[in-house]
Design a protein around this motif. Structure first.
Motif, PDB file in Angstrom:
ATOM      1  N   TRP A 116       0.799  -1.228   0.000  1.00 24.36           N
ATOM      2  CA  TRP A 116       0.000   0.000   0.000  1.00 24.36           C
ATOM      3  C   TRP A 116       0.831   1.278   0.000  1.00 24.36           C
ATOM      4  CZ3 TRP A 116      -2.001  -4.155   3.064  1.00 24.36           C
ATOM      5  CH2 TRP A 116      -3.224  -4.655   2.613  1.00 24.36           C
ATOM      6  N   GLY A 117       2.134   1.172   0.190  1.00 26.43           N
ATOM      7  CA  GLY A 117       2.969   2.362   0.187  1.00 26.43           C
ATOM      8  C   GLY A 117       2.945   3.076   1.520  1.00 26.43           C
ATOM      9  N   ALA A 118       3.801   4.092   1.623  1.00 24.24           N
ATOM     10  CA  ALA A 118       3.927   4.816   2.889  1.00 24.24           C
ATOM     11  C   ALA A 118       3.010   6.026   2.977  1.00 24.24           C
ATOM     12  CB  ALA A 118       5.376   5.260   3.076  1.00 24.24           C
ATOM     13  N   ARG A 119       2.318   6.369   1.897  1.00 28.46           N
ATOM     14  CA  ARG A 119       1.442   7.549   1.917  1.00 28.46           C
ATOM     15  C   ARG A 119       0.270   7.331   2.869  1.00 28.46           C
ATOM     16  NH1 ARG A 119      -0.419  10.127  -3.689  1.00 28.46           N
ATOM     17  NH2 ARG A 119       1.845  10.539  -3.677  1.00 28.46           N
ATOM     18  N   LEU A 120      -0.075   8.374   3.626  1.00 28.19           N
ATOM     19  CA  LEU A 120      -1.163   8.287   4.590  1.00 28.19           C
ATOM     20  C   LEU A 120      -2.495   8.080   3.886  1.00 28.19           C
ATOM     21  CD1 LEU A 120      -0.168  11.243   6.967  1.00 28.19           C
ATOM     22  CD2 LEU A 120       0.335   8.816   7.265  1.00 28.19           C
ATOM     23  N   LYS A 121      -3.332   7.260   4.491  1.00 26.68           N
ATOM     24  CA  LYS A 121      -4.670   6.993   3.962  1.00 26.68           C
ATOM     25  C   LYS A 121      -5.682   7.135   5.090  1.00 26.68           C
ATOM     26  CE  LYS A 121      -2.900   3.776   0.487  1.00 26.68           C
ATOM     27  NZ  LYS A 121      -1.494   4.190   0.705  1.00 26.68           N
ATOM     28  N   GLN A 122      -6.926   7.361   4.724  1.00 26.45           N
ATOM     29  CA  GLN A 122      -7.975   7.478   5.738  1.00 26.45           C
ATOM     30  C   GLN A 122      -9.301   7.042   5.153  1.00 26.45           C
ATOM     31  OE1 GLN A 122      -8.554  11.386   7.527  1.00 26.45           O
ATOM     32  NE2 GLN A 122      -8.953  10.428   9.500  1.00 26.45           N
ATOM     33  N   LEU A 123     -10.083   6.371   5.984  1.00 31.99           N
ATOM     34  CA  LEU A 123     -11.401   5.905   5.583  1.00 31.99           C
ATOM     35  C   LEU A 123     -12.445   6.991   5.815  1.00 31.99           C
ATOM     36  CD1 LEU A 123     -11.233   2.341   7.133  1.00 31.99           C
ATOM     37  CD2 LEU A 123     -11.706   2.802   4.728  1.00 31.99           C
ATOM     38  N   PRO A 124     -13.522   6.997   5.044  1.00 32.28           N
ATOM     39  CA  PRO A 124     -14.639   7.892   5.362  1.00 32.28           C
ATOM     40  C   PRO A 124     -15.334   7.441   6.639  1.00 32.28           C
ATOM     41  CG  PRO A 124     -15.261   6.407   3.602  1.00 32.28           C
ATOM     42  CD  PRO A 124     -13.797   6.177   3.850  1.00 32.28           C
ATOM     43  N   ARG A 125     -16.125   8.314   7.200  1.00 39.91           N
ATOM     44  CA  ARG A 125     -16.843   7.969   8.426  1.00 39.91           C
ATOM     45  C   ARG A 125     -18.129   7.219   8.106  1.00 39.91           C
ATOM     46  NH1 ARG A 125     -16.176  13.636  11.910  1.00 39.91           N
ATOM     47  NH2 ARG A 125     -13.904  13.475  12.157  1.00 39.91           N
ATOM     48  N   LEU A 126     -18.459   6.305   9.014  1.00 43.72           N
ATOM     49  CA  LEU A 126     -19.698   5.552   8.842  1.00 43.72           C
ATOM     50  C   LEU A 126     -20.918   6.464   8.911  1.00 43.72           C
ATOM     51  CD1 LEU A 126     -19.312   2.208  10.836  1.00 43.72           C
ATOM     52  CD2 LEU A 126     -20.108   2.440   8.477  1.00 43.72           C
ATOM     53  N   VAL A 127     -20.857   7.422   9.820  1.00 41.10           N
ATOM     54  CA  VAL A 127     -21.968   8.351  10.028  1.00 41.10           C
ATOM     55  C   VAL A 127     -21.411   9.759  10.010  1.00 41.10           C
ATOM     56  CG1 VAL A 127     -23.887   9.003  11.529  1.00 41.10           C
ATOM     57  CG2 VAL A 127     -23.088   6.628  11.502  1.00 41.10           C
ATOM     58  N   GLY A 128     -22.047  10.644   9.262  1.00 40.15           N
ATOM     59  CA  GLY A 128     -21.603  12.028   9.196  1.00 40.15           C
ATOM     60  C   GLY A 128     -22.186  12.868  10.317  1.00 40.15           C
ATOM     61  N   GLY A 129     -21.632  14.065  10.482  1.00 40.56           N
ATOM     62  CA  GLY A 129     -22.142  14.998  11.475  1.00 40.56           C
ATOM     63  C   GLY A 129     -21.489  14.835  12.840  1.00 40.56           C
ATOM     64  N   ASP A 130     -21.947  15.655  13.775  1.00 38.73           N
ATOM     65  CA  ASP A 130     -21.406  15.665  15.128  1.00 38.73           C
ATOM     66  C   ASP A 130     -22.509  15.402  16.148  1.00 38.73           C
ATOM     67  OD1 ASP A 130     -18.817  16.301  14.248  1.00 38.73           O
ATOM     68  OD2 ASP A 130     -19.336  18.440  14.150  1.00 38.73           O
ATOM     69  N   VAL A 131     -22.080  15.003  17.330  1.00 37.56           N
ATOM     70  CA  VAL A 131     -23.004  14.742  18.431  1.00 37.56           C
ATOM     71  C   VAL A 131     -22.511  15.496  19.647  1.00 37.56           C
ATOM     72  CG1 VAL A 131     -23.949  12.983  19.976  1.00 37.56           C
ATOM     73  CG2 VAL A 131     -23.633  12.456  17.551  1.00 37.56           C
ATOM     74  N   SER A 132     -23.415  16.183  20.342  1.00 37.48           N
ATOM     75  CA  SER A 132     -23.068  16.921  21.553  1.00 37.48           C
ATOM     76  C   SER A 132     -23.540  16.141  22.776  1.00 37.48           C
ATOM     77  CB  SER A 132     -23.716  18.310  21.544  1.00 37.48           C
ATOM     78  OG  SER A 132     -23.381  19.030  22.714  1.00 37.48           O
ATOM     79  N   ILE A 133     -22.592  15.852  23.692  1.00 40.55           N
ATOM     80  CA  ILE A 133     -22.909  15.120  24.914  1.00 40.55           C
ATOM     81  C   ILE A 133     -22.464  15.950  26.104  1.00 40.55           C
ATOM     82  CG2 ILE A 133     -22.560  12.982  26.200  1.00 40.55           C
ATOM     83  CD1 ILE A 133     -21.842  11.625  23.573  1.00 40.55           C
ATOM     84  N   PHE A 134     -23.402  16.461  26.873  1.00 37.08           N
ATOM     85  CA  PHE A 134     -23.111  17.300  28.038  1.00 37.08           C
ATOM     86  C   PHE A 134     -22.194  18.476  27.670  1.00 37.08           C
ATOM     87  CE2 PHE A 134     -23.607  12.957  29.922  1.00 37.08           C
ATOM     88  CZ  PHE A 134     -24.854  13.186  30.481  1.00 37.08           C
ATOM     89  N   GLY A 135     -22.400  19.015  26.476  1.00 41.84           N
ATOM     90  CA  GLY A 135     -21.606  20.157  26.043  1.00 41.84           C
ATOM     91  C   GLY A 135     -20.331  19.803  25.315  1.00 41.84           C
ATOM     92  N   ALA A 136     -19.945  18.537  25.337  1.00 45.57           N
ATOM     93  CA  ALA A 136     -18.738  18.086  24.618  1.00 45.57           C
ATOM     94  C   ALA A 136     -19.169  17.546  23.252  1.00 45.57           C
ATOM     95  CB  ALA A 136     -18.018  17.005  25.403  1.00 45.57           C
ATOM     96  N   THR A 137     -18.480  17.968  22.211  1.00 44.89           N
ATOM     97  CA  THR A 137     -18.847  17.596  20.851  1.00 44.89           C
ATOM     98  C   THR A 137     -17.868  16.565  20.301  1.00 44.89           C
ATOM     99  OG1 THR A 137     -19.782  19.797  20.442  1.00 44.89           O
ATOM    100  CG2 THR A 137     -19.258  18.445  18.520  1.00 44.89           C
TER     101      THR A 137
END
Length: 287
Positions: A116-137
């Protein structure tokens, strides 16, 4: 209050990831009495295969996660067959398997760099958006991991308690000779333990690949933390491992906030040593 909420949420997220990783190590230790030092590399394999199926092949993230988990499980079975099984019954099995699985880790990491080489890779997220829990996002993907980890651990516990195959793993872990006498295929049980452990590592890698970059060495850090969790909680107990994972996750989140990222690993190792001095069987292990 906002800082405390952020620490708590971060700790639970770390604990969820550590629980998934460490539970795999615990399964192998409980069944065979050895550590698989290639466990972190199996996490990396799961992430890379998930990325390959999801991105270049274009089949989507969920098929990628399934493929990554399956590929890691297959690698785990091969590691057991090629690197561990030849030493069954040896007086030096523990030392020999430490060396062979370390060698396996190096081969997998270097092989991944070639493929796969040394270049950094990243997967997409299963679920988009953010969630706020007790003020922490946090991201919705991270929140999904927090929910998914206990479900996977509960399913693993049910497997070891309810199914014949799961009970055979526990029987082999307690007494291999007695298990063989009642008709349990001990080598198959060993291969099952390695495959199940590797599947958990591959799933963790595929989930983590949406949060952090995928590299050939991405499993080294989590492997060290998983080993701390298994030893800290008490060897041979899935429940103790899960409990210790969340304790270590919360401790790490607090320490990073108060003393910084640099000193946190050192303090965690010191705490592990202190626990083992006073409780050699681990924090949650039986005395």
């Amino acid at each position: 209050m906002a800082s405390m909420a952020a620490i708590l949420v971060s700790g639970v997220l770390l604990g969820s990831l550590y629980a998934l990783m460490a539970s795999g190590l615990s399964v192998v230790w409980t069944t065979l009495g050895v550590f698989n030092f290639a466990h972190g590399a199996l996490m990396m394999i799961g992430a890379y295969v998930a990325w390959t199926v999801s991105e270049p092949a274009g089949l989507g993230l969920i098929p990628g996660i399934v493929a990554g988990t399956a590929a890691a499980a297959l690698c785990g079975v091969l590691i057991e067959y090629l690197l561990v099984r030849p030493f069954y019954g040896s007086r030096h099995m523990l030392l020999a398997t430490c060396m062979t699985t370390l060698a396996g880790m190096i081969v997998l990491e270097k092989g991944a760099q070639i493929v796969w080489g040394a270049r950094l890779k990243q997967l997409p997220r299963l679920v988009g958006g953010d969630v706020s829990i007790f003020g922490a996002t946090i991201s919705a993907h991270e929140a999904l991991i927090v929910v998914l980890a206990p479900v996977v651990l509960l399913a693993l516990w049910r497997f070891t308690v309810v199914t014949n195959r799961g009970r055979s793993l526990r029987a082999v872990g307690q007494n291999q000779d007695a298990a063989a006498l009642i008709g349990i295929d001990v080598p198959v049980a060993f291969a099952t333990a390695f495959g199940l452990s590797a599947a958990l590592a591959g799933l963790t890698g595929a989930l983590l690949g949406s949060i952090r970059f995928i590299t050939p060495e991405m499993g080294s850090g989590p492997l060290v933390k998983a080993m701390i969790v298994v030893i800290f909680g008490g060897l041979g107990s899935l429940g103790a491992t899960a409990g210790a994972a969340y304790v270590i996750g919360l401790l790490e989140a607090v320490l990073v906030f108060w003393v910084g990222l640099y000193w946190t690993p050192f303090i965690l190792f010191v705490l592990m040593i202190v626990v083992l001095v006073f409780r050699p069987n681990g924090l949650f292990g039986r005395s």
